[in-house]
Design a protein around this motif. Structure first.
Motif, PDB file in Angstrom:
ATOM      1  N   ASN A 202      11.917 143.824 -44.716  1.00 43.33           N
ATOM      2  CA  ASN A 202      11.799 143.815 -46.180  1.00 43.33           C
ATOM      3  C   ASN A 202      10.892 142.685 -46.664  1.00 43.33           C
ATOM      4  O   ASN A 202      11.147 142.047 -47.686  1.00 43.33           O
ATOM      5  CB  ASN A 202      13.182 143.703 -46.832  1.00 43.33           C
ATOM      6  N   GLY A 232      13.676 137.882 -50.399  1.00 39.68           N
ATOM      7  CA  GLY A 232      14.680 138.939 -50.409  1.00 39.68           C
ATOM      8  C   GLY A 232      14.734 139.695 -49.101  1.00 39.68           C
ATOM      9  O   GLY A 232      15.266 140.810 -49.038  1.00 39.68           O
ATOM     10  N   TYR A 234      15.298 140.165 -44.713  1.00 38.45           N
ATOM     11  CA  TYR A 234      16.424 140.207 -43.777  1.00 38.45           C
ATOM     12  C   TYR A 234      15.951 139.692 -42.426  1.00 38.45           C
ATOM     13  O   TYR A 234      14.866 140.056 -41.955  1.00 38.45           O
ATOM     14  CB  TYR A 234      16.930 141.644 -43.640  1.00 38.45           C
ATOM     15  N   ASP A 258      20.955 136.877 -40.477  1.00 35.17           N
ATOM     16  CA  ASP A 258      21.761 137.935 -41.081  1.00 35.17           C
ATOM     17  C   ASP A 258      22.411 138.814 -40.023  1.00 35.17           C
ATOM     18  O   ASP A 258      23.477 139.390 -40.256  1.00 35.17           O
ATOM     19  CB  ASP A 258      20.883 138.803 -41.990  1.00 35.17           C
ATOM     20  N   ALA A 332      15.501 149.632 -50.078  1.00 39.02           N
ATOM     21  CA  ALA A 332      16.218 148.461 -50.585  1.00 39.02           C
ATOM     22  C   ALA A 332      17.720 148.611 -50.377  1.00 39.02           C
ATOM     23  O   ALA A 332      18.407 147.654 -49.989  1.00 39.02           O
ATOM     24  CB  ALA A 332      15.901 148.251 -52.066  1.00 39.02           C
ATOM     25  N   GLY A 333      18.236 149.811 -50.617  1.00 40.57           N
ATOM     26  CA  GLY A 333      19.661 150.045 -50.419  1.00 40.57           C
ATOM     27  C   GLY A 333      20.060 149.954 -48.961  1.00 40.57           C
ATOM     28  O   GLY A 333      21.161 149.490 -48.631  1.00 40.57           O
ATOM     29  N   GLU A 336      20.241 146.314 -48.099  1.00 45.64           N
ATOM     30  CA  GLU A 336      21.476 145.751 -48.657  1.00 45.64           C
ATOM     31  C   GLU A 336      22.678 146.106 -47.794  1.00 45.64           C
ATOM     32  O   GLU A 336      23.596 145.297 -47.625  1.00 45.64           O
ATOM     33  CB  GLU A 336      21.683 146.250 -50.092  1.00 45.64           C
ATOM     34  N   LYS A 339      22.659 143.742 -44.928  1.00 46.34           N
ATOM     35  CA  LYS A 339      23.114 142.418 -45.354  1.00 46.34           C
ATOM     36  C   LYS A 339      24.631 142.370 -45.512  1.00 46.34           C
ATOM     37  O   LYS A 339      25.260 141.343 -45.233  1.00 46.34           O
ATOM     38  CB  LYS A 339      22.439 142.033 -46.673  1.00 46.34           C
ATOM     39  N   ALA A 340      25.202 143.478 -45.967  1.00 51.15           N
ATOM     40  CA  ALA A 340      26.651 143.529 -46.196  1.00 51.15           C
ATOM     41  C   ALA A 340      27.436 143.793 -44.919  1.00 51.15           C
ATOM     42  O   ALA A 340      28.671 143.756 -44.936  1.00 51.15           O
ATOM     43  CB  ALA A 340      26.971 144.603 -47.234  1.00 51.15           C
TER      44      ALA A 340
END
Length: 539
Positions: A202, A232, A234, A258, A332-333, A336, A339-340
């Motif tokens: 990203n 932003g 990873y 991450d 992007a999702g 995310e 990351k989660a």
């Protein structure tokens, strides 16, 4: 695996020229890109018309050859010479389609075409799970699009690096060959052969130096991580089992990473290959255990996966990470979700797990006075056989099941009394001992014969069938996850890294060397503090 037999009249077909074949979805009838292998009656390999008869030594993209098996990528249609019939075929499309096997025979053809349907036995995308390969090299986005479509891969991260020639392909956004549920993003691998390698995702701009490799061992990778996060982006440590490197204990302690690429280049249960002199008790610490040790110290590290594809010996997405996207699927999702920690990694099994209804990446806060029992569920299905489904808590197996049936299904329902804070994950795997007894060399690249998995998917080194979820973290009475044994292990790892920095590392100045040493001393203090916290908790 399905057997579908289709045939064609050789005499009639010869009069009309090449025979057109199409691969379709069994339900919708829509054409499907796929990977195809053809053999004649003498088991000699045959390629579809228009494909090269042989692959150049060191070829980097296009049709693949591994384990002495040749496969062609097709966009849903291909043609064969009728004089080569009958032909046996094998067609693969990722992990959620049945592997189709059958014969193109000499009897009949319908409307001038042979149709080979593929059955879709799983559809994880309906539950928000989308697959990605975070580590691909030496392939043009246009070629990558066909290969990822054929392998049923949703996200392809092509990594430019110091050794590649594709820096001009970097755009800082999703590549134009992307569409729908197939996204390509040119990102970067940042490398230092002693400190370690990083997969940077990203990115909006590349991290310098791009070419050549940084000549000294300072600045450290913590600088790279900070620059990526400021965009932003990873950061995943690359091919962690084979190359934990000098710096991974520092970057983990400073919480700069991450995730760890657990499934890439080397069987996760094999021992590190590179810079192994800094790894304490090497013979007892394979890549999977090193990850578990970090988790036991209380660090949260998502499991990621990639192929490190550089040649046509490797199939895109042979190692992949599924990430559970919340809402509409886009790049992007997907980032995310990484990351989660909403991930599982696999080279065939599709694995799920929840703890009290919470899926990987979640954190549960429990009160021991009222929350005494955890309800844990895990399940796995696979197109290729494996031997064990297990639930792991703080690195220890707490439940297991044996798969059965055509999809090798296994499931576990467990009531577990958690007595301390911990992490819980599920894993599915094939036994490795029989391969080792047979002399399979898991540390050598591009071998002619390896494992069952390597008959179907190309990986740089042999791998067993394997899948692993990222953890669910369970915090009991507010106490952090701690382990004295594992924190002490990484104290000794840092000490070895410090010894290497002091005696062998290259620095442009004495101040750079001192800054590196101080950074590692800071990491050592963090592990020391966590070891002391574990001792206090044990009293």
């Amino acid at each position: 695996m399905s057997n579908a037999f289709h045939s064609v009249s050789k005499a009639n077909a010869a009069d009309s020229g090449p025979i057109t074949c199409q691969v379709t979805d069994a339900r919708s009838g829509q054409p499907l890109a796929a990977r195809l292998r053809l053999l004649d009656a003498q088991d000699r390999e045959v390629v579809p018309l228009g494909h090269p008869e042989s692959l150049a030594e060191g070829a980097q993209e296009g049709d693949v050859r591994f384990q002495s098996r040749r496969f062609a990528y097709v966009d849903g249609r291909f043609s064969v010479d009728p004089n080569r019939l009958p032909l046996k075929y094998q067609i693969l499309k990722g992990y959620e389609y049945v592997i189709a096997e059958g014969t193109l025979g000499p009897d009949s053809v319908r409307d001038g075409t042979i149709t080979i349907p593929l059955s879709h036995w799983s559809s994880l995308s309906r539950q928000g799970w989308y697959s990605g390969d975070i580590h691909i090299h030496h392939i043009a986005p246009k070629t990558c699009r066909l290969e990822m479509d054929a392998e049923d891969l949703n996200v392809a991260n092509i990594l430019t690096s110091d050794f590649t020639l594709d820096q001009d392909q970097f755009e800082g956004t999703v590549n134009s060959y992307s569409s729908g549920r197939h996204l390509i993003y040119v990102n970067q691998e940042f490398r230092n052969h002693e400190l370690g390698h990083l997969c940077l995702l990203n990115l909006k701009k590349l991290i310098e130096p791009v070419k050549e490799v940084q000549p000294h061992h300072y600045p450290l990778h913590v600088r790279v991580c900070d620059e990526v996060h400021s965009q932003g982006g990873y950061v995943s440590w690359a091919h962690f089992p084979s190359w934990p490197g000098v710096e991974s204990p520092l970057d983990v302690a400073m919480e700069k990473l991450d995730g760890l690429e657990i499934l890439c280049v080397l069987e996760p249960r094999d021992l590190p290959i590179f810079m192994k002199q800094v790894v304490p008790e090497l013979e007892a610490n394979h890549g999977l255990r090193l990850w578990y040790r970090y988790l036991n110290c209380g660090f949260r590290l998502t499991a990621t996966a990639g192929t490190d594809k550089m040649t046509t010996f490797v199939t895109v997405g042979a190692n992949r990470v599924f990430a559970r996207v919340e809402g509409e699927f886009n790049y992007a999702g997907w980032i995310e979700a990484l990351k989660a920690g909403r991930t599982f990694i696999t080279n065939s099994p599709l694995i799920t797990m929840n703890v009290n209804g919470h899926k990987p990446g979640a954190t549960l806060h429990l009160n021991s006075a009222t929350d005494k029992i955890l309800q844990i569920q895990a399940a796995a299905d696979s197109q290729l056989p494996y031997h064990h489904l297990e639930i792991v808590c703080n690195g220890q197996v707490i439940a297991e099941a044996t798969p059965t049936g055509p999809r090798h299904h296994a499931q576990i329902h467990l009531e577990f009394p958690l007595r301390q804070s911990g992490w819980i994950a599920a894993r599915a795997y094939e036994n490795i001992e029989s391969y080792r007894a047979a002399g399979t060399n898991f540390s050598t690249v591009h071998i002619d014969r390896g494992t069952l998995l390597s008959d179907y998917f190309g990986t740089r080194r042999p791998e067993t069938v394997f899948a692993h979820t990222s953890p669910v973290y369970v915090i009991r009475d507010g106490q952090p996850i701690r382990s004295w044994e594992d924190a002490d292990y990484y104290i000794r790892y840092v000490d070895r890294s410090l010894q290497w920095l002091t005696t062998e590392a290259k620095f442009a100045s004495s101040s750079d060397k001192q800054a590196s040493i101080e950074a590692f001393q800071g990491a050592r203090a963090i592990y020391q503090k966590r070891a002391e916290e574990a001792r206090l908790k044990a009293r």
